[in-house]
Design a protein around this motif. Sequence first.
Motif, PDB file in Angstrom:
ATOM      1  N   HIS A   1       0.192   1.654  -3.354  1.00  7.07           N
ATOM      2  CA  HIS A   1       1.395   2.197  -2.692  1.00  7.07           C
ATOM      3  C   HIS A   1       2.519   2.461  -3.676  1.00  7.07           C
ATOM      4  O   HIS A   1       3.069   1.545  -4.272  1.00  7.07           O
ATOM      5  CB  HIS A   1       1.881   1.240  -1.598  1.00  7.07           C
ATOM      6  CG  HIS A   1       3.011   1.807  -0.796  1.00  7.07           C
ATOM      7  ND1 HIS A   1       2.833   2.802   0.134  1.00  7.07           N
ATOM      8  CD2 HIS A   1       4.343   1.549  -0.797  1.00  7.07           C
ATOM      9  CE1 HIS A   1       3.988   3.124   0.673  1.00  7.07           C
ATOM     10  NE2 HIS A   1       4.937   2.379   0.123  1.00  7.07           N
TER      11      HIS A   1
ATOM     12  N   HIS B   1       5.747   5.705  -4.621  1.00  7.44           N
ATOM     13  CA  HIS B   1       6.368   6.992  -4.282  1.00  7.44           C
ATOM     14  C   HIS B   1       6.880   7.551  -5.613  1.00  7.44           C
ATOM     15  O   HIS B   1       8.033   7.334  -5.973  1.00  7.44           O
ATOM     16  CB  HIS B   1       7.591   6.860  -3.371  1.00  7.44           C
ATOM     17  CG  HIS B   1       7.426   6.115  -2.084  1.00  7.44           C
ATOM     18  ND1 HIS B   1       7.654   6.711  -0.864  1.00  7.44           N
ATOM     19  CD2 HIS B   1       7.100   4.823  -1.807  1.00  7.44           C
ATOM     20  CE1 HIS B   1       7.480   5.809   0.108  1.00  7.44           C
ATOM     21  NE2 HIS B   1       7.152   4.661  -0.442  1.00  7.44           N
TER      22      HIS B   1
ATOM     23  N   HIS C   1       3.726   2.529   6.573  1.00 15.04           N
ATOM     24  CA  HIS C   1       4.635   1.400   6.309  1.00 15.04           C
ATOM     25  C   HIS C   1       4.656   0.560   7.577  1.00 15.04           C
ATOM     26  O   HIS C   1       5.012   1.068   8.644  1.00 15.04           O
ATOM     27  CB  HIS C   1       6.043   1.902   6.016  1.00 15.04           C
ATOM     28  CG  HIS C   1       6.172   2.691   4.747  1.00 15.04           C
ATOM     29  ND1 HIS C   1       5.861   4.028   4.661  1.00 15.04           N
ATOM     30  CD2 HIS C   1       6.592   2.315   3.509  1.00 15.04           C
ATOM     31  CE1 HIS C   1       6.087   4.444   3.423  1.00 15.04           C
ATOM     32  NE2 HIS C   1       6.525   3.431   2.697  1.00 15.04           N
TER      33      HIS C   1
ATOM     34  N   HIS D   1       3.217  -3.309   3.371  1.00 13.53           N
ATOM     35  CA  HIS D   1       4.320  -4.289   3.463  1.00 13.53           C
ATOM     36  C   HIS D   1       3.972  -5.477   4.342  1.00 13.53           C
ATOM     37  O   HIS D   1       3.812  -6.570   3.850  1.00 13.53           O
ATOM     38  CB  HIS D   1       5.657  -3.657   3.903  1.00 13.53           C
ATOM     39  CG  HIS D   1       6.222  -2.737   2.872  1.00 13.53           C
ATOM     40  ND1 HIS D   1       6.457  -3.137   1.580  1.00 13.53           N
ATOM     41  CD2 HIS D   1       6.580  -1.434   2.937  1.00 13.53           C
ATOM     42  CE1 HIS D   1       6.944  -2.120   0.896  1.00 13.53           C
ATOM     43  NE2 HIS D   1       7.016  -1.068   1.700  1.00 13.53           N
TER      44      HIS D   1
ATOM     45  N   ASP E   1       5.259  -0.007  -4.698  1.00 20.79           N
ATOM     46  CA  ASP E   1       6.308   0.782  -4.063  1.00 20.79           C
ATOM     47  C   ASP E   1       7.013   1.611  -5.143  1.00 20.79           C
ATOM     48  O   ASP E   1       6.460   1.805  -6.225  1.00 20.79           O
ATOM     49  CB  ASP E   1       7.268  -0.105  -3.264  1.00 20.79           C
ATOM     50  CG  ASP E   1       7.792   0.614  -2.014  1.00 20.79           C
ATOM     51  OD1 ASP E   1       7.664   1.844  -1.923  1.00 20.79           O
ATOM     52  OD2 ASP E   1       8.333  -0.062  -1.125  1.00 20.79           O
TER      53      ASP E   1
HETATM   54 ZN   LIG Z   1       6.926   2.846   0.589  1.00 21.18          ZN
END
Ligand SMILES: [Zn+2]
Length: 386
Positions: free
Chosen positions: A60, A62, A200, A257, A314
């Motif tokens: 995960h 971005h 998420h 998460h 993340d």
């Molecule tokens: Zn995220």
Amino acid sequence: MSYNKFSATQLFDGYNFLPTGTVLITSVKGEIIDTVASEDAGDDVQHLKGILSPGFINCHCHLELSHLKNTIPQQTGLVNFLQHVMSNIAASNEEKLAAMQSAENELYKTGIVAVGDICNTADTIPIKQHSKIHWHNFIEVSGFVETGAQKRLKEIKKIADQFSILNFKFSTVPHAPYSVSKKLFELLNTLPNNNLISIHNQESEEESKLYKNKTGIFLELYKNFGIDISKFNSSGKTSLQTWLPYFTNNQRIIAVHNTFISKEDLTFTKSYIENRTSNIAFCLCPNANLYIENNLPPIDLLVKNNCTIVLGTDSLASNHQLNMLEEIKTIQQYYPKIELQTLLQWATSNGAAALQMKEKLGSFEKGKKPGLVLIEKNLKESKRIL
Ligand SMILES: [Zn+2]
């Protein structure tokens, strides 16, 4: 044909630490040939100091948010964090590209060989075209108003098409339970060739308040952004127990998460997937949870329930680095009973399976080309060596 032969202080094969002295044999390009006992390895064995592991899988990230590094205040809660991200902190295209390139270098150098990367735009394409990392692009859609669902999906398809035309791996996925309407979930459920889902999940306690009885701080967020949620009905259940049954086509799901997941949620999940070929992996991004909410998921509860766990960094909007070793160390610090072998398995073979890349990555098995990572100085640093 010539070979590379490596032994190390410890050799981790993606599942277990191998007996001391085991030698890993690869082709010059890094394809795994075999693991053998030292007495069978012959000459020219390179001995490495540290743990030798298959490359890390970051489930995960971005990449497109890399320019937000050090711009968002810490520990203010998810809703404040989202408002900062959505306020579009000014950056030129050049600045964005430079930030993404530097992040990609960091991912590669610290030993990450594959990334599950969330994309709201096509901004990352120029970086990925020249990257040696394997990417699965999660093209992310959101829209909490039912009537806009078709339009949102149409808009995101234009982004997906830009990845598709270049033969990038991608799937179209929901952002989060608080930002995706039931209608949009239903459209995603029936989207053809869209088996790998990331979402998420339960990143904030407020998410379940919204779903259980339509209360909590998300109502303020919708108001601030002028989103009319009068048609949203609370389900009386947690968000996970509401959205998971929207997926009825044996999708592979990565729930990211899970900071506020409960024992009941896990029991529900188990019974839901039991009679299907679908499965669910729980992706932990502990440093981002500490950054945003100053909280951590109940990792011991996930372990106790035999959940499949994978790891992610993340983005640089909510993390100081994109380094899997830092995620591992944070978990060790708060959950010292979890063995290093288990944590490394989450970071390698489990991640490769979750991103549907286990044919090539995640373990030292014959024929794979998983990348070789050396973890040095008592988990201080990791570096890609092949
Ligand atoms: Zn995220």
